[in-house]
Design a protein around this motif. Structure first.
Motif, PDB file in Angstrom:
ATOM      1  N   ASN A  10      80.064 -19.218 114.112  1.00 23.86           N
ATOM      2  CA  ASN A  10      79.661 -18.188 113.469  1.00 23.86           C
ATOM      3  C   ASN A  10      79.334 -18.562 112.172  1.00 23.86           C
ATOM      4  N   ARG A  19      76.795 -11.711 110.899  1.00 26.05           N
ATOM      5  CA  ARG A  19      75.619 -11.694 111.627  1.00 26.05           C
ATOM      6  C   ARG A  19      74.132 -11.495 110.698  1.00 26.05           C
ATOM      7  N   LEU A  20      73.281 -12.546 110.689  1.00 26.76           N
ATOM      8  CA  LEU A  20      71.948 -12.551 109.811  1.00 26.76           C
ATOM      9  C   LEU A  20      70.951 -11.541 110.718  1.00 26.76           C
ATOM     10  N   ILE A  21      70.634 -10.206 110.348  1.00 32.29           N
ATOM     11  CA  ILE A  21      69.299  -9.802 110.825  1.00 32.29           C
ATOM     12  C   ILE A  21      68.445  -9.723 109.904  1.00 32.29           C
ATOM     13  N   SER A  22      67.650 -10.662 109.680  1.00 34.31           N
ATOM     14  CA  SER A  22      66.476 -10.981 108.775  1.00 34.31           C
ATOM     15  C   SER A  22      65.262 -10.646 109.221  1.00 34.31           C
ATOM     16  N   MET A 231      70.644 -19.095 116.071  1.00 38.48           N
ATOM     17  CA  MET A 231      69.812 -18.413 115.425  1.00 38.48           C
ATOM     18  C   MET A 231      68.547 -18.517 115.661  1.00 38.48           C
ATOM     19  N   SER A 268      71.976 -14.753 115.597  1.00 40.00           N
ATOM     20  CA  SER A 268      71.338 -13.882 114.296  1.00 40.00           C
ATOM     21  C   SER A 268      69.800 -14.439 114.739  1.00 40.00           C
ATOM     22  N   ASN A 270      65.824 -13.756 112.763  1.00 41.44           N
ATOM     23  CA  ASN A 270      64.753 -13.544 111.805  1.00 41.44           C
ATOM     24  C   ASN A 270      63.630 -12.998 112.477  1.00 41.44           C
TER      25      ASN A 270
END
Length: 584
Positions: A10, A19-22, A231, A268, A270
């Motif tokens: 994580n 959670r990265l939503i980029s 990611m 995650s 990007n």
């Protein structure tokens, strides 16, 4: 543990899983007046992070001369994102790819013919260090460890697609840390064995880049990195365009499904790109796999936000997936739509010949050989080579040996042909008894930004021959033509007589309101556009791009100036300012 870090599989922020939503938004492809608008739309789509590259050549266009204002004000961009509650990922690698001129590296590096790029070559590393001495102290206070929005930074970009010098990658990592960078560091590569082996750094988080087959890509990453979060640092939800090709598009539902697949993989992501923007000026890059392929001025990328910042079907489909995943509405409302205007036709009623006004635009230098731009301290734009050829000579073949990238050839002022890097033909010529003047105008159409051919000199890189005889004794005119220099020209009225040779055309129009618009150039061939002295970019009838985007902030209420540098000719010196883009 840092405020933002990894814990097992994580990412954690202040001890809590995140959670990265980029989404990628490049500050250098958007006018500063629109940064907040684009960032608000990112957050209103449900994203929590913005990512940007940092192009070295924008910030150090001349060695030792640094620029961090206007469109290069990275600090302001990051601060704006932070004010909106967005996290920021920064990718300040010496090399960024990004379909950007020379992958972000400055052209002046190539003044040293012996320099080796992207490896443990001290000549290269010395230049990187001097740049980082200026750049990284600006980013240091913006890190989350200092209360800022930057949560992570990249060491190098897709290095495994280029080389395997782990010592070089480690050098960059150590150099960042010595200059106070203490956020999470990472690398990004393709989900391929050789790429991961070449690009990974021991102890540094690896991420992967891809556009589809999420499960397969993450499985490959987990083989190399089983105990870290996964990611996709570049989710290619659209694609870029080259001149002479068709405009690329991708279905919204397909993009949404792959996003869902990634979220189902506990990954995650990007988006590359969330908003593409524009390759203003000469900053488009080029690819070279089988042949040289320059990128167009638009970097629309068929992304969720269009080039001029409008919401697309892809935006709506992605927002629906994120809303379902988070179970809540986005925290940010959409800003009001930006105005667009059709200003109608504009006649460019004045002209100035390039050849007649060379002395106002350039200081000539004498060289034995037709040296490339970099040897004359020039990185971008055009360069003119002139010499006298003795005569008489019966028909011979004029060859420009290894031209980079597109050359217009004139004999005694008359246009006799074009030589292109992707079509390196010879031109038959006859030289009269008294000899003739040979002029060759070469355009740098963008340095290669990806692959093994990065060392891309511009201009005439080897020589000019008549049959097998090289021509020596050249007068060379560097012509950066940035836009500010067009004000030094002396214009005269356009007549019915066709112009022979490259020509500047100037016209004006009234704007009661400064709004976004698009310039359409039907009947024009190839050249560059300047709006109120700002270099908008290149146009070319070869397509696919038929209009160029003019952001409203480049205009002003009242009188506005358009200057077009047309390389060939047009039968009607009229352009149209319309409210709808046409990317082919």
């Amino acid at each position: 543990m840092r405020a933002f870090d990894t814990a097992g599989n994580n990412f954690v922020l202040n001890g809590n899983p995140i959670r990265l939503i980029s989404g990628a938004i490049h500050y250098f492809r958007v006018v500063p007046e629109y940064w907040k608008d684009r960032l608000q739309k990112l957050k209103a789509c449900g994203f929590n992070t913005v990512e940007t590259y940092v192009p070295w050549n924008l910030h150090e266009p001349e060695e030792g001369q640094f620029v961090f204002d206007g469109m290069a004000d990275i600090v302001r961009f990051i601060e704006t994102a932070g004010e909106l509650g967005l996290h920021v990922i920064v990718r300040p690698s010496p090399y960024i790819c990004a379909e950007w001129e020379f992958g972000g590296m400055p052209g002046w590096l190539l003044a040293n013919s012996d320099i080796r790029l992207r490896c443990m070559d001290q000549a290269f590393l010395d230049k990187v260090d001097a740049y980082y001495d200026v750049l990284l102290p600006k980013l240091k206070p913006l890190q989350i460890t200092n209360g800022g929005p930057i949560i992570a930074m990249q060491i190098e970009n897709e290095y495994g697609s280029y080389g395997n010098d782990v010592e070089y990658l480690t050098y960059l990592k150590t150099g960042m840390e010595k200059r106070g960078i203490d956020v999470l560091l990472f690398t990004s590569d393709g989900p391929d064995d050789s790429m991961l082996q070449g690009g990974m750094v021991p102890g540094v988080l690896e991420t992967v880049n891809f556009g589809s087959r999420a499960a397969e890509s993450f499985d490959k990453l987990r083989e190399y990195q089983p105990d870290k979060p996964v990611m996709c640092m570049e989710y290619w939800n659209g694609w870029f365009d080259h001149w002479r090709e068709e405009h690329h598009t991708r279905g919204a539902q397909d993009v949404a499904q792959v996003l869902q697949d990634m979220l189902d993989q506990d990954a995650s992501v990007n988006f590359y790109m969330f908003h593409g923007g524009t390759n203003f000026g000469y900053y488009n890059g080029a690819n070279h796999s089988h042949e040289y392929e320059p990128t167009i001025t638009s970097y629309d990328y068929d992304s969720p936000l269009s080039e001029n910042g409008e919401l697309t079907k892809k935006y709506e489909a992605v927002r629906d997936v994120i809303r379902k995943f988070t179970g809540k509405e986005p925290e940010c409302e959409l800003p009001q739509p930006l105005p667009k205007r059709s200003y109608g036709e504009v006649r460019l009623s004045e002209k100035a010949s390039l050849f007649e006004q060379l002395e106002q635009l350039s200081k000539p230098v004498k060289r034995t050989c037709p040296d490339p731009m970099e040897k004359l301290g020039q990185s971008l734009g055009f360069i003119l080579y002139s010499c006298h050829v003795s005569g008489p000579r019966p028909e011979m073949q004029l060859t420009i040996q290894d031209v980079h990238d597109r050359a217009l050839v004139f004999l005694d002022g008359e246009y006799i042909g074009v030589v292109e890097r992707w079509n390196p033909k010879s031109i038959p010529v006859r030289i009269p008894a008294g000899g003739a003047k040979l002029d060759i105008l070469v355009e740098n159409m963008g340095r290669i930004n990806y692959g093994p051919y990065l060392k891309d000199y511009k201009g005439i890189t080897e020589g000019v021959r008549l049959n097998n005889q090289f021509l020596f004794g050249w007068t060379i005119y560097p012509l950066p033509l940035t836009g500010s220099d067009t004000g030094a020209l002396t214009y005269q009225s356009v007549t019915d007589e066709k112009q022979n040779g490259p020509t500047f055309y100037r016209g004006t129009f009234e704007a009661h309101e400064a709004a976004d618009t698009f310039i359409r150039l039907d009947g024009w061939v190839k050249g560059n556009i300047y709006i109120n002295g700002f270099h908008l970019g290149r146009y070319w009838e070869a397509g696919p791009q038929k209009t160029l985007y003019i952001p409203g902030p480049l205009l002003k209420q009242g009188l506005n100036e358009i200057v077009i540098f047309e390389l060939h000719q047009t039968d009607n010196t009229v352009v149209s300012l319309v409210d709808t883009p046409d990317l082919g």
